[in-house]
Design a protein around this motif. Structure first.
Motif, PDB file in Angstrom:
ATOM      1  N   SER A 176     -10.498  42.781  15.704  1.00 29.32           N
ATOM      2  CA  SER A 176      -9.205  42.153  16.002  1.00 29.32           C
ATOM      3  C   SER A 176      -8.048  42.904  15.345  1.00 29.32           C
ATOM      4  N   GLY A 177      -8.282  43.473  14.173  1.00 28.31           N
ATOM      5  CA  GLY A 177      -7.212  44.150  13.462  1.00 28.31           C
ATOM      6  C   GLY A 177      -7.087  45.631  13.766  1.00 28.31           C
ATOM      7  N   VAL A 178      -7.907  46.127  14.678  1.00 30.11           N
ATOM      8  CA  VAL A 178      -7.901  47.557  15.010  1.00 30.11           C
ATOM      9  C   VAL A 178      -7.002  47.794  16.214  1.00 30.11           C
ATOM     10  N   ARG A 179      -6.145  48.796  16.133  1.00 25.70           N
ATOM     11  CA  ARG A 179      -5.297  49.140  17.281  1.00 25.70           C
ATOM     12  C   ARG A 179      -6.159  49.705  18.401  1.00 25.70           C
ATOM     13  N   THR A 180      -5.942  49.224  19.615  1.00 25.69           N
ATOM     14  CA  THR A 180      -6.760  49.655  20.751  1.00 25.69           C
ATOM     15  C   THR A 180      -5.895  49.865  21.986  1.00 25.69           C
ATOM     16  N   GLU A 181      -6.427  50.627  22.917  1.00 25.28           N
ATOM     17  CA  GLU A 181      -5.896  50.750  24.267  1.00 25.28           C
ATOM     18  C   GLU A 181      -7.043  50.486  25.228  1.00 25.28           C
ATOM     19  N   VAL A 182      -6.739  49.768  26.310  1.00 26.33           N
ATOM     20  CA  VAL A 182      -7.776  49.414  27.274  1.00 26.33           C
ATOM     21  C   VAL A 182      -7.528  50.171  28.574  1.00 26.33           C
ATOM     22  N   PHE A 183      -8.576  50.792  29.077  1.00 32.81           N
ATOM     23  CA  PHE A 183      -8.483  51.606  30.275  1.00 32.81           C
ATOM     24  C   PHE A 183      -9.619  51.254  31.233  1.00 32.81           C
ATOM     25  N   SER A 184      -9.522  51.812  32.430  1.00 28.83           N
ATOM     26  CA  SER A 184     -10.674  51.918  33.317  1.00 28.83           C
ATOM     27  C   SER A 184     -10.899  53.411  33.535  1.00 28.83           C
ATOM     28  N   TRP A 185     -12.034  53.763  34.127  1.00 31.75           N
ATOM     29  CA  TRP A 185     -12.320  55.173  34.389  1.00 31.75           C
ATOM     30  C   TRP A 185     -13.003  55.319  35.731  1.00 31.75           C
ATOM     31  N   ILE A 186     -12.390  56.096  36.593  1.00 30.34           N
ATOM     32  CA  ILE A 186     -12.956  56.371  37.910  1.00 30.34           C
ATOM     33  C   ILE A 186     -13.025  57.877  38.092  1.00 30.34           C
ATOM     34  N   PHE A 187     -14.227  58.381  38.335  1.00 27.08           N
ATOM     35  CA  PHE A 187     -14.424  59.808  38.588  1.00 27.08           C
ATOM     36  C   PHE A 187     -14.977  59.957  39.997  1.00 27.08           C
ATOM     37  N   ARG A 188     -14.257  60.690  40.827  1.00 28.86           N
ATOM     38  CA  ARG A 188     -14.606  60.789  42.244  1.00 28.86           C
ATOM     39  C   ARG A 188     -15.785  61.710  42.520  1.00 28.86           C
ATOM     40  N   GLY A 189     -16.165  62.500  41.529  1.00 24.04           N
ATOM     41  CA  GLY A 189     -17.265  63.434  41.730  1.00 24.04           C
ATOM     42  C   GLY A 189     -16.764  64.837  42.017  1.00 24.04           C
ATOM     43  N   ASP A 190     -17.628  65.836  41.754  1.00 21.96           N
ATOM     44  CA  ASP A 190     -17.306  67.227  42.049  1.00 21.96           C
ATOM     45  C   ASP A 190     -18.598  67.948  42.413  1.00 21.96           C
ATOM     46  N   ASP A 191     -18.555  69.268  42.382  1.00 22.39           N
ATOM     47  CA  ASP A 191     -19.736  70.036  42.780  1.00 22.39           C
ATOM     48  C   ASP A 191     -20.903  69.863  41.814  1.00 22.39           C
ATOM     49  N   GLU A 192     -20.607  69.479  40.588  1.00 24.78           N
ATOM     50  CA  GLU A 192     -21.658  69.378  39.576  1.00 24.78           C
ATOM     51  C   GLU A 192     -22.067  67.940  39.269  1.00 24.78           C
ATOM     52  N   HIS A 193     -21.185  66.969  39.549  1.00 23.70           N
ATOM     53  CA  HIS A 193     -21.454  65.597  39.133  1.00 23.70           C
ATOM     54  C   HIS A 193     -21.219  64.636  40.296  1.00 23.70           C
TER      55      HIS A 193
END
Length: 282
Positions: A180-197
């Motif tokens: 509760s006392g820790v500074r945080t940022e909340v995100f989402s993550w979307i990776f569309r993909g590439d030739d390797e992943h």
């Protein structure tokens, strides 16, 4: 229908108290939903139009954007909205700002941190429910909700509703994690993909000032959630993709946010922390 998903639909809405006061304790939750939304002459069947017409001078412009945003659970960038919802320039900027200020949509920063990756999502519970099950989907079944509890579409909606509940309770999630006392940022993550992943998506990332990132998997379940062999492989592949694409310089903690916790098995021990529905409403 579990109470959580019903309250996710109406309880966080701006006028949620008014809607919840329409429930009668003599009837089941599903019967109440049918009475309010699906029965002949139901009181909320046309609420979407009434709501927008009462709030906005040019309601069709706002409804068009909201309807478009309802077509994707992960949301759209401003560029995508301008290209596909026939709006652009200052007009779109104002519409997005007003919808956000009034709680209809939310803007989520991608973990990349690039402003162009800001994604707008429809997060108003009532609009999400209405556009999913009522708008353009009129039914003659006056007990539609009671008769549809186990359809795949209903289960998918419950999952999305639960995800929105989680994003609305970040403070409680942090408390459950003991940060509760820790500074945080909340995100989402979307990776569309590439030739390797292959493509990958992470529901919620909590980026902490103490150099830890919680990768949060959000799962709605009517009982303890079980991580199977196949699902464990999916989690490992996604984690590997995240490391290889993002190259995080922080410690990664895998976190599960689910309604009733995880069933203990040979795969559950890889999860550092588990948050339940009770934690969200503690």
């Amino acid at each position: 229908m579990p109470k959580l998903t019903f309250f996710a639909t109406f309880g966080k809405f701006k006028y949620g108290t008014y809607y919840l006061s329409s429930l009668t304790k003599e009837r089941s939750l599903a019967q109440n939903v049918d009475d309010l939304l699906f029965s002949r002459g139901s009181g909320l069947a046309d609420e979407f139009d009434r709501l927008f017409n009462s709030l906005f001078v040019n309601p069709e412009d706002y409804k068009r954007i909201v309807r478009f945003l309802s077509t994707s659970n992960s949301g759209y960038t401003r560029e995508e909205i301008a290209a596909k919802a026939s709006s652009s320039g200052g007009g779109l900027t104002k519409i997005l700002r007003v919808l956000k200020e009034n709680g209809f949509i939310s803007a989520f920063q991608d973990f990349s941190g690039r402003s162009k990756d800001l994604r707008y999502r429809l997060t108003d519970p009532f609009c999400m429910f209405y556009l999913k099950f009522i708008d353009g989907h009129r039914t003659n079944d006056e007990a539609f909700w009671e008769n549809s509890q186990f359809l795949p579409g209903i289960n998918a909606w419950r999952g999305l509703a639960f995800e929105n509940v989680c994003f609305a309770h970040i403070r409680q999630i942090k408390a459950a994690l003991g940060i509760s006392g820790v500074r945080t940022e909340v995100f989402s993550w979307i990776f569309r993909g590439d030739d390797e992943h292959d493509g990958a998506q992470i529901d919620m990332l909590i980026d902490r000032a103490d150099r830890i990132i919680n990768l949060c998997e959000i799962k709605f379940s009517i009982a303890e959630y079980t991580i199977t062999k196949d699902y464990d492989r999916k989690l490992r592949q996604r984690l590997q993709t995240f490391f290889e694409v993002v190259h995080p310089k922080k410690t990664i903690h895998q976190t599960f946010i689910t309604t009733y916790g995880l069933r203990s098995n040979e795969y559950s021990g890889k999860i550092q922390s588990v948050i339940t529905m009770d934690d969200l409403f503690r």
